[in-house]
Enzyme design. Structure first.
Site, PDB file in Angstrom:
ATOM      1  N   LYS A  52     -51.337 -22.870  30.529  1.00 60.11           N
ATOM      2  CA  LYS A  52     -50.914 -24.596  31.022  1.00 60.11           C
ATOM      3  C   LYS A  52     -50.793 -24.983  32.247  1.00 60.11           C
ATOM      4  CE  LYS A  52     -47.874 -25.071  26.940  1.00 60.11           C
ATOM      5  NZ  LYS A  52     -46.241 -25.264  26.679  1.00 60.11           N
ATOM      6  N   LYS A  75     -57.171 -27.192  18.519  1.00 58.62           N
ATOM      7  CA  LYS A  75     -56.255 -27.993  18.289  1.00 58.62           C
ATOM      8  C   LYS A  75     -56.252 -28.412  18.163  1.00 58.62           C
ATOM      9  CE  LYS A  75     -51.639 -25.901  18.540  1.00 58.62           C
ATOM     10  NZ  LYS A  75     -50.170 -25.375  18.811  1.00 58.62           N
ATOM     11  N   LYS A 105     -51.670 -33.889  20.983  1.00 55.23           N
ATOM     12  CA  LYS A 105     -51.154 -34.820  21.005  1.00 55.23           C
ATOM     13  C   LYS A 105     -51.776 -35.936  22.071  1.00 55.23           C
ATOM     14  CE  LYS A 105     -46.793 -32.660  20.338  1.00 55.23           C
ATOM     15  NZ  LYS A 105     -45.698 -32.386  21.462  1.00 55.23           N
TER      16      LYS A 105
END
Length: 338
Positions: A118, A201, A204
């Site tokens: 991240k 993956k 969103k």
């Protein structure tokens, strides 16, 4: 001295950042519902304190917190059978999180692969919360003496860290106070992939809305997305080994299996040797049957935010009843004057 026995108790949560997707449903919420009313006490939270490890617009955070709650409720989480609340309403999470910051070691945090993923090349500019949040996650779990934690494969490392923190605390203070929780990772679609790229993956934040199924999508949208999902020219094999180098095909078979409560092998026993012209419409129909009622109920719930807030407040009261004695005992063990 005999080891203490802990009440079989499940804890897990979902972070309210962006909208819910099919990945959240199959990888988490559906399993939360399945574990409800069985041998475990079940505690589920909307992890709003984790959301702010990266910047959140305040109004969007409120909206997302209610939407995740609506997703829980519409999918079948019963606030009378499970404890359902948002994390920030129970201040014991933050308090135990700080105590665990002083138990966890910096070296342990440096091994957390999700932080590296991240933070990327900007690790010096991200929030301290993003670096330390695995310690708060350990507090979330151990605050309820949870014994089982349903998570995706990508969160297994955090549950292992939780076990390390519990073990170090117990060793340092010569107690058997915190349990060694077990990650629960099972099922055919624990990691739902993009409908446009089976190596990534489902997210969103993906660029195209066509690459994901949102839990707020209506029946027509769900059907359209599956029918237009990326595949390959080959027919479906008769055994799972035949999907080894076919990520898009494997993803769709796993999604079908998870929605139908089947194994991948059972799906291929039915559809092996057939082409996508038959399988994708069948998958679309199955998905609409399962997901459209959820999106309809979510919309109904979101029209009454006061009722969602009431449910969260009532759940927080129940959570506090479990959490506060455990937090108080932790302070006592550590030598605080209370």
């Amino acid at each position: 001295m005999d080891k203490p026995t802990f009440t079989p108790r499940v804890f897990s949560g979902i972070k309210p950042s962006g909208g819910l997707t099919l990945g959240n449903y199959l990888g988490a919420i559906k399993r939360f519902v399945d574990m409800q009313g069985g041998e475990f006490e079940t505690i589920y939270c909307v992890a709003d304190m984790h959301a702010i490890t990266v910047w959140q617009d305040p109004e969007e955070l409120r909206q997302a917190t209610r939407e995740v709650t609506a997703g829980f409720l519409a999918s079948g989480i019963d606030p009378e059978s499970s404890v359902l609340f948002n994390q920030s309403r129970v201040s014991a999470h933050a308090e135990l999180g700080w105590l665990f910051n002083c138990v966890a070691r910096v070296g342990w945090m440096n091994r957390m692969t999700q932080f590296k993923d991240k933070a990327g090349k900007n690790a010096e500019k991200v929030s301290l919360g993003l670096y330390a949040y695995p310690s708060l996650m350990a507090a979330d779990i151990l605050l309820y003496h949870a014994t089982h934690v349903p998570v995706g494969e990508d969160q297994k490392q955090h549950v292992e860290l939780t076990r390390d923190i519990a073990a170090k605390f117990n060793h340092d203070y010569k107690v058997d106070f915190f349990p060694a929780c077990e990650p629960v990772i099972e099922g055919p679609a624990m990691r739902v992939m993009s409908l446009r790229d089976g190596t990534k993956k489902m997210s969103k934040s993906g660029e195209s809305d066509m690459e994901r199924i949102n839990m707020t999508d209506d029946a027509d949208t769900i059907s359209k997305k599956f029918k237009k999902s990326r595949t390959d020219p080959e027919v479906l094999p008769e055994e799972m080994e035949g999907l080894a180098n076919r990520p898009e095909a494997r993803n769709l078979v796993n999604i079908y299996a998870a929605l139908a409560n089947m194994t991948g092998e059972e799906v291929l026993a039915e559809y092996g040797g057939q082409g996508w012209g038959k399988f994708k419409p069948a998958l679309a129909e199955l998905a609409v049957e399962h997901l459209a009622p959820i999106s309809t109920e979510m919309k109904r719930l979101m029209d009454d935010p006061a009722e969602i807030d009431r449910i969260l407040a009532k759940g927080a009261d129940k959570a506090n009843e479990i959490a506060q004695p455990i937090l108080n005992k932790t302070f006592e063990i550590m030598g605080f004057v209370r």
